[in-house]
Scaffold this motif. Structure first.
Motif, mmCIF file in Angstrom:
data_model
loop_
_atom_site.group_PDB
_atom_site.id
_atom_site.type_symbol
_atom_site.label_atom_id
_atom_site.label_comp_id
_atom_site.label_asym_id
_atom_site.label_seq_id
_atom_site.Cartn_x
_atom_site.Cartn_y
_atom_site.Cartn_z
ATOM 1 N N LYS A 121 0.493 -1.730 -0.439
ATOM 2 C CA LYS A 121 0.081 0.053 -0.119
ATOM 3 C C LYS A 121 1.095 1.113 0.093
ATOM 4 O O LYS A 121 0.364 2.266 -0.584
ATOM 5 N N GLN A 122 1.769 1.305 0.829
ATOM 6 C CA GLN A 122 2.942 3.044 0.627
ATOM 7 C C GLN A 122 3.562 2.705 -0.813
ATOM 8 O O GLN A 122 3.535 3.802 -0.841
ATOM 9 N N TRP A 123 3.691 1.164 -1.322
ATOM 10 C CA TRP A 123 4.931 1.665 -2.610
ATOM 11 C C TRP A 123 3.655 2.075 -3.102
ATOM 12 O O TRP A 123 3.881 2.641 -4.238
ATOM 13 N N GLU A 124 2.123 1.597 -3.552
ATOM 14 C CA GLU A 124 0.995 2.340 -4.288
ATOM 15 C C GLU A 124 1.169 3.024 -4.528
ATOM 16 O O GLU A 124 0.926 4.457 -5.092
ATOM 17 N N ARG A 125 0.967 3.963 -3.331
ATOM 18 C CA ARG A 125 0.784 5.557 -2.597
ATOM 19 C C ARG A 125 1.600 6.434 -2.986
ATOM 20 O O ARG A 125 0.953 7.938 -3.141
ATOM 21 N N ARG A 126 2.833 6.210 -2.980
ATOM 22 C CA ARG A 126 4.284 6.789 -3.358
ATOM 23 C C ARG A 126 3.862 6.630 -4.203
ATOM 24 O O ARG A 126 4.219 8.231 -5.066
ATOM 25 N N LYS A 127 3.482 5.547 -5.925
ATOM 26 C CA LYS A 127 3.818 5.672 -6.650
ATOM 27 C C LYS A 127 2.427 6.817 -7.046
ATOM 28 O O LYS A 127 3.114 7.545 -8.081
ATOM 29 N N LYS A 128 1.257 6.646 -6.299
ATOM 30 C CA LYS A 128 0.056 8.330 -7.140
ATOM 31 C C LYS A 128 0.778 9.246 -6.822
ATOM 32 O O LYS A 128 0.069 10.623 -7.734
ATOM 33 N N LEU A 129 1.317 10.074 -5.893
ATOM 34 C CA LEU A 129 1.687 10.496 -5.507
ATOM 35 C C LEU A 129 2.661 11.412 -6.708
ATOM 36 O O LEU A 129 2.579 12.529 -6.624
ATOM 37 N N ILE A 130 3.205 10.613 -6.906
ATOM 38 C CA ILE A 130 4.657 10.954 -7.274
ATOM 39 C C ILE A 130 3.886 10.899 -9.327
ATOM 40 O O ILE A 130 4.626 12.177 -10.039
ATOM 41 N N GLU A 131 2.507 10.188 -9.991
ATOM 42 C CA GLU A 131 2.272 10.608 -11.053
ATOM 43 C C GLU A 131 1.276 11.975 -10.838
ATOM 44 O O GLU A 131 1.181 12.535 -11.942
ATOM 45 N N THR A 132 0.390 12.053 -9.993
ATOM 46 C CA THR A 132 0.188 13.496 -9.359
ATOM 47 C C THR A 132 0.490 14.808 -9.473
ATOM 48 O O THR A 132 0.373 15.403 -9.926
ATOM 49 N N ALA A 133 2.097 14.573 -8.853
ATOM 50 C CA ALA A 133 2.981 15.604 -8.693
ATOM 51 C C ALA A 133 3.584 15.240 -10.405
ATOM 52 O O ALA A 133 3.406 17.145 -10.396
ATOM 53 N N ALA A 134 3.501 14.649 -11.520
ATOM 54 C CA ALA A 134 3.514 15.088 -12.741
ATOM 55 C C ALA A 134 2.299 15.823 -13.423
ATOM 56 O O ALA A 134 2.853 16.943 -14.520
ATOM 57 N N LEU A 135 1.627 15.544 -13.031
ATOM 58 C CA LEU A 135 -0.107 16.090 -13.477
ATOM 59 C C LEU A 135 0.695 17.537 -13.163
ATOM 60 O O LEU A 135 0.088 18.468 -14.322
ATOM 61 N N LEU A 136 0.775 17.184 -12.229
ATOM 62 C CA LEU A 136 0.362 19.042 -11.873
ATOM 63 C C LEU A 136 1.645 19.592 -12.589
ATOM 64 O O LEU A 136 1.690 21.223 -12.591
ATOM 65 N N ARG A 137 2.460 19.245 -12.539
ATOM 66 C CA ARG A 137 4.017 20.273 -13.215
ATOM 67 C C ARG A 137 3.803 20.186 -14.470
ATOM 68 O O ARG A 137 4.000 20.834 -14.974
ATOM 69 N N GLU A 138 3.507 19.685 -15.450
ATOM 70 C CA GLU A 138 2.257 20.061 -15.968
ATOM 71 C C GLU A 138 1.233 21.244 -16.709
ATOM 72 O O GLU A 138 1.941 22.235 -17.834
ATOM 73 N N ARG A 139 1.203 22.257 -15.908
ATOM 74 C CA ARG A 139 0.310 23.659 -15.249
ATOM 75 C C ARG A 139 -0.489 23.794 -16.212
ATOM 76 O O ARG A 139 -0.331 25.040 -17.620
ATOM 77 N N ASN A 140 -1.438 22.666 -17.183
ATOM 78 C CA ASN A 140 -2.024 22.629 -17.884
ATOM 79 C C ASN A 140 -3.904 22.420 -17.436
ATOM 80 O O ASN A 140 -4.425 22.028 -18.293
ATOM 81 N N SER A 141 -4.142 22.753 -15.849
ATOM 82 C CA SER A 141 -5.315 22.571 -15.555
ATOM 83 C C SER A 141 -6.171 23.470 -16.320
ATOM 84 O O SER A 141 -6.061 24.584 -16.832
ATOM 85 N N ASP A 142 -7.392 22.817 -17.047
ATOM 86 C CA ASP A 142 -8.901 23.102 -17.360
ATOM 87 C C ASP A 142 -9.336 24.033 -16.404
ATOM 88 O O ASP A 142 -10.420 24.980 -16.721
ATOM 89 N N GLY A 143 -9.231 24.040 -15.376
ATOM 90 C CA GLY A 143 -10.416 24.561 -14.202
ATOM 91 C C GLY A 143 -10.052 24.312 -12.956
ATOM 92 O O GLY A 143 -9.246 23.586 -12.582
ATOM 93 N N LEU A 144 -9.993 25.155 -11.510
ATOM 94 C CA LEU A 144 -9.876 24.878 -10.689
ATOM 95 C C LEU A 144 -11.696 25.359 -9.725
ATOM 96 O O LEU A 144 -11.825 26.645 -9.882
ATOM 97 N N ILE A 145 -11.843 24.511 -8.754
ATOM 98 C CA ILE A 145 -12.940 24.822 -7.814
ATOM 99 C C ILE A 145 -12.284 24.372 -6.664
ATOM 100 O O ILE A 145 -11.686 23.971 -6.182
ATOM 101 N N VAL A 146 -12.567 25.719 -5.712
ATOM 102 C CA VAL A 146 -12.326 25.614 -4.755
ATOM 103 C C VAL A 146 -13.860 25.944 -3.032
ATOM 104 O O VAL A 146 -14.351 27.208 -3.945
ATOM 105 N N ALA A 147 -13.486 25.003 -2.603
ATOM 106 C CA ALA A 147 -15.329 25.317 -1.073
ATOM 107 C C ALA A 147 -14.256 24.689 0.045
ATOM 108 O O ALA A 147 -14.313 23.722 0.239
ATOM 109 N N SER A 148 -13.620 25.522 0.950
ATOM 110 C CA SER A 148 -13.006 24.983 1.848
ATOM 111 C C SER A 148 -13.219 26.261 2.486
ATOM 112 O O SER A 148 -14.140 26.808 2.692
#
Length: 371
Positions: free
Chosen positions: A229-256
């Motif tokens: 589980k730790q290995w899968e969690r870290r792998k997903k974290l690296i994949e998400t960081a790569a998606l964010l580094r692209e800086r090409n998101s189509d929208g942002l929603i904040v409700a906090s």
């Protein structure tokens, strides 16, 4: 006795029912049916049903987000299939579920969460199929600053759990063989001396050995599962960081429940130009501060601070009218569109910016007065 019989009996025993008008009789019958008839209707969960339920029963869990305000957020955020959306919410997963429902399983969603993990209590109530969660990623807010500064790094990933398991089994097998070879002479001597005693205690010892072996196997399996589980969690974290580094998101929603200013200023860095963003807050003052900061920072256009107004109507033959009671407030929304940030202008001093904005004739008059 059925509910219809109860209502009919009440009508027959009522002394004032016949004297009432037709509208009053209908109202009386509906009131009694509502009291004595139990109707259970099973419906498919949707954003409107869940948001209405949460707002009526537990509004604090969704930051008093009303369903019409949620609909405005989805519209202003331009949420549709195929988008790459960033969602930051602390509404028990209601906003996330609404975005997933609108996208229909197509596209990418990155959920930013505070604390140790995301909360998706309301998301699980939607009953989405499994493939809806394949494109759902998560990223902690605590690592956003390091990702923006370029210092983001994860700990060394553990090797795959299968290799670890095989290595552990081999090492355990070798140690077990060594123990057996070392214990052979001692056991032979003991058997020659006390054969009768060993026969009596053999059953008990075998049971103890089996119990210990089973316990060790369970512990090893738990360790392997935890490592996997730790290995899968870290792998997903690296994949998400790569998606964010692209800086090409189509929208942002904040409700906090947190202050929206630092969240928007940080997360807007991951949104592509000419893309919408929307932030919800129960109160107006935090969004006013955020509005001012965004205007000073630049990089956004069409900034709007709005409040949704909702009033229910009774629609019946010959007696349609707005209801006397209505919701006092459904929160406030700050929306806008991102543009390319002019760094030269943002780095210039306020006085230079004022000079750039002034007309040429006005600048000449000011210079003449100084002379």
């Amino acid at each position: 006795v059925s509910s219809k019989e109860i209502v009919q009996q009440l009508i027959e025993n009522s002394t004032t029912f016949r004297d009432k008008t037709e509208f009053a009789q209908d109202k009386y019958i509906k009131k009694k049916k509502k009291k004595y008839e139990a109707v259970i209707t099973i419906v498919k969960p949707s954003t409107r049903i869940l948001s209405t339920m949460y707002y009526a029963r537990e509004p604090g869990k969704i930051n008093h987000l009303r369903y019409d305000t949620l609909a405005q957020m989805l519209t202003l955020g331009n949420v549709h299939a195929g988008n790459k959306m960033i969602v930051m919410e602390t509404c028990a997963g209601l906003v996330l579920g609404a975005v997933m429902e609108r996208m229909g399983g197509y596209g990418t969603i990155i959920q930013m969460y505070p604390g140790g993990g995301p909360v998706r209590a309301a998301t699980s109530c939607f009953g989405f199929p499994k493939h809806f969660f394949d494109n759902l990623h998560e990223f902690p807010l605590s690592k956003v600053e390091s990702l923006l500064s370029g210092t983001f790094s994860t700990e060394a990933l553990p090797s795959e759990p299968e290799g670890n398991a095989l290595a552990e089994e081999e090492s355990n097998g070798m140690s077990h063989e060594k123990q057996v070879t070392e214990e052979e002479p001692t056991t032979d001597a003991a058997m020659e001396v006390n054969q009768t005693e060993e026969q009596e205690t053999m059953d008990i010892s075998t049971k103890d050995v089996e119990f210990k072996e089973n316990k060790e196997k369970e512990m090893k399996e738990n360790v392997r599962e935890k490592q996997r589980k730790q290995w899968e969690r870290r792998k997903k974290l690296i994949e998400t960081a790569a998606l964010l580094r692209e800086r090409n998101s189509d929208g942002l929603i904040v409700a906090s429940k947190f202050h929206p200013t630092p969240l928007l200023l940080a997360l807007l860095e991951f949104v592509a130009p000419s893309r919408p963003f929307v932030a919800y807050c129960q109160y107006k003052e935090p969004l006013l501060e955020c509005y001012t900061r965004l205007r000073e920072r630049g990089g956004v256009v069409n900034l709007k601070l709005s409040e949704t107004w909702l009033r229910n109507y009774q629609v019946l033959p010959d007696r349609s009218h707005p209801k006397l009671t209505m919701s006092g407030g459904g929160g406030y929304l700050l929306s806008g569109i991102t543009v390319v940030l002019d760094k030269d202008r943002s780095d210039s001093s306020p006085s230079e910016a004022m000079k750039m904005e002034e007309p040429s004739s006005k600048r000449c008059k000011v210079q003449d007065l100084h002379c």
